[in-house]
Motif scaffolding. Structure first.
Motif, PDB file in Angstrom:
ATOM      1  N   GLU A   1       3.481  -0.780   8.970  1.00 50.53           N
ATOM      2  CA  GLU A   1       1.892  -1.385   9.027  1.00 50.53           C
ATOM      3  C   GLU A   1       0.962  -0.684   8.335  1.00 50.53           C
ATOM      4  O   GLU A   1      -0.039  -1.135   7.843  1.00 50.53           O
ATOM      5  CB  GLU A   1       1.693  -1.315  10.480  1.00 50.53           C
ATOM      6  N   ALA A   2       1.157   0.880   8.439  1.00 50.41           N
ATOM      7  CA  ALA A   2       0.252   1.568   7.647  1.00 50.41           C
ATOM      8  C   ALA A   2       0.310   1.373   6.019  1.00 50.41           C
ATOM      9  O   ALA A   2      -0.733   1.391   5.469  1.00 50.41           O
ATOM     10  CB  ALA A   2       0.392   3.203   7.924  1.00 50.41           C
ATOM     11  N   GLN A   3       1.506   1.189   5.635  1.00 49.01           N
ATOM     12  CA  GLN A   3       1.669   1.014   4.190  1.00 49.01           C
ATOM     13  C   GLN A   3       1.124  -0.431   3.805  1.00 49.01           C
ATOM     14  O   GLN A   3       0.601  -0.627   2.671  1.00 49.01           O
ATOM     15  CB  GLN A   3       3.081   0.914   3.710  1.00 49.01           C
ATOM     16  N   SER A   4       1.017  -1.390   4.747  1.00 50.49           N
ATOM     17  CA  SER A   4       0.385  -2.517   4.366  1.00 50.49           C
ATOM     18  C   SER A   4      -0.796  -2.505   4.420  1.00 50.49           C
ATOM     19  O   SER A   4      -1.637  -3.054   3.504  1.00 50.49           O
ATOM     20  CB  SER A   4       0.707  -3.623   5.679  1.00 50.49           C
ATOM     21  N   TYR A   5      -1.573  -1.804   5.237  1.00 48.66           N
ATOM     22  CA  TYR A   5      -2.905  -1.607   5.356  1.00 48.66           C
ATOM     23  C   TYR A   5      -3.261  -0.696   4.125  1.00 48.66           C
ATOM     24  O   TYR A   5      -4.463  -1.089   3.482  1.00 48.66           O
ATOM     25  CB  TYR A   5      -3.487  -0.786   6.562  1.00 48.66           C
ATOM     26  N   ILE A   6      -2.477   0.164   3.535  1.00 49.16           N
ATOM     27  CA  ILE A   6      -2.911   0.807   2.592  1.00 49.16           C
ATOM     28  C   ILE A   6      -2.873  -0.020   1.431  1.00 49.16           C
ATOM     29  O   ILE A   6      -3.826   0.118   0.402  1.00 49.16           O
ATOM     30  CB  ILE A   6      -2.146   2.205   2.431  1.00 49.16           C
ATOM     31  N   ALA A   7      -1.879  -0.786   1.129  1.00 45.89           N
ATOM     32  CA  ALA A   7      -1.681  -1.710  -0.144  1.00 45.89           C
ATOM     33  C   ALA A   7      -2.971  -2.715  -0.020  1.00 45.89           C
ATOM     34  O   ALA A   7      -3.604  -3.035  -0.901  1.00 45.89           O
ATOM     35  CB  ALA A   7      -0.366  -2.635   0.136  1.00 45.89           C
ATOM     36  N   GLY A   8      -3.278  -3.289   1.075  1.00 49.07           N
ATOM     37  CA  GLY A   8      -4.586  -4.104   1.352  1.00 49.07           C
ATOM     38  C   GLY A   8      -5.850  -3.574   0.933  1.00 49.07           C
ATOM     39  O   GLY A   8      -6.612  -4.144   0.179  1.00 49.07           O
ATOM     40  N   LEU A   9      -5.929  -2.099   1.494  1.00 51.48           N
ATOM     41  CA  LEU A   9      -7.230  -1.508   1.095  1.00 51.48           C
ATOM     42  C   LEU A   9      -7.346  -1.361  -0.404  1.00 51.48           C
ATOM     43  O   LEU A   9      -8.533  -1.471  -1.014  1.00 51.48           O
ATOM     44  CB  LEU A   9      -7.304  -0.234   1.921  1.00 51.48           C
ATOM     45  N   CYS A  10      -6.185  -0.775  -1.101  1.00 52.52           N
ATOM     46  CA  CYS A  10      -6.078  -0.573  -2.407  1.00 52.52           C
ATOM     47  C   CYS A  10      -6.670  -1.957  -3.283  1.00 52.52           C
ATOM     48  O   CYS A  10      -7.237  -1.747  -4.334  1.00 52.52           O
ATOM     49  CB  CYS A  10      -5.213   0.338  -2.912  1.00 52.52           C
TER      50      CYS A  10
END
Length: 115
Positions: free
Chosen positions: A26-35
């Motif tokens: 989930e954190a990696q998904s949010y990081i990818a989305g934010l970037c």
């Protein structure tokens, strides 16, 4: 009896490991989305609250209201990711606007420092 207890302990430990993987995913998904969002908008100077709102909008756009398996937005996790991104030096954020992979790497490193 000991065999049942061993099986129950094994099942419980697998559940804990799976839950840890989901949080990381989930954190990696949010990081990818934010970037991706910051790269597309070429804006690295928003507030943490604005980043969280952008992530929330992204998750809501990705789900249909009539879907059975709609993803839930994890406000706490999104705030942690936005905080990690916000703590990156301005020059790193600006250089990462054109390089999503570098943005993900830097944000993930900052995120892991906070944990």
């Amino acid at each position: 009896m000991k065999k049942r207890l061993a099986i129950l302990l094994l099942m419980a430990s697998c559940g804990v490991a799976q839950a840890a993987d989901e949080a990381s995913s989930e954190a990696q998904s949010y990081i990818a989305g934010l970037c991706t969002i910051t790269g597309e908008q070429q804006a690295a100077d928003a507030s943490q609250e604005e980043y969280v709102q952008k992530l929330k909008n992204m998750v809501m756009r990705g789900s249909v209201p009539y879907g059975m398996d709609t993803p839930e937005f994890n406000q706490d996790e999104a705030e942690k990711v936005a905080d990690a991104y916000s703590k990156l030096p301005d020059e790193v954020k600006k250089s990462n606007l054109k390089d999503v992979a570098a943005c993900k790497k830097a944000t993930l490193a900052q995120y892991q420092k906070a944990e």
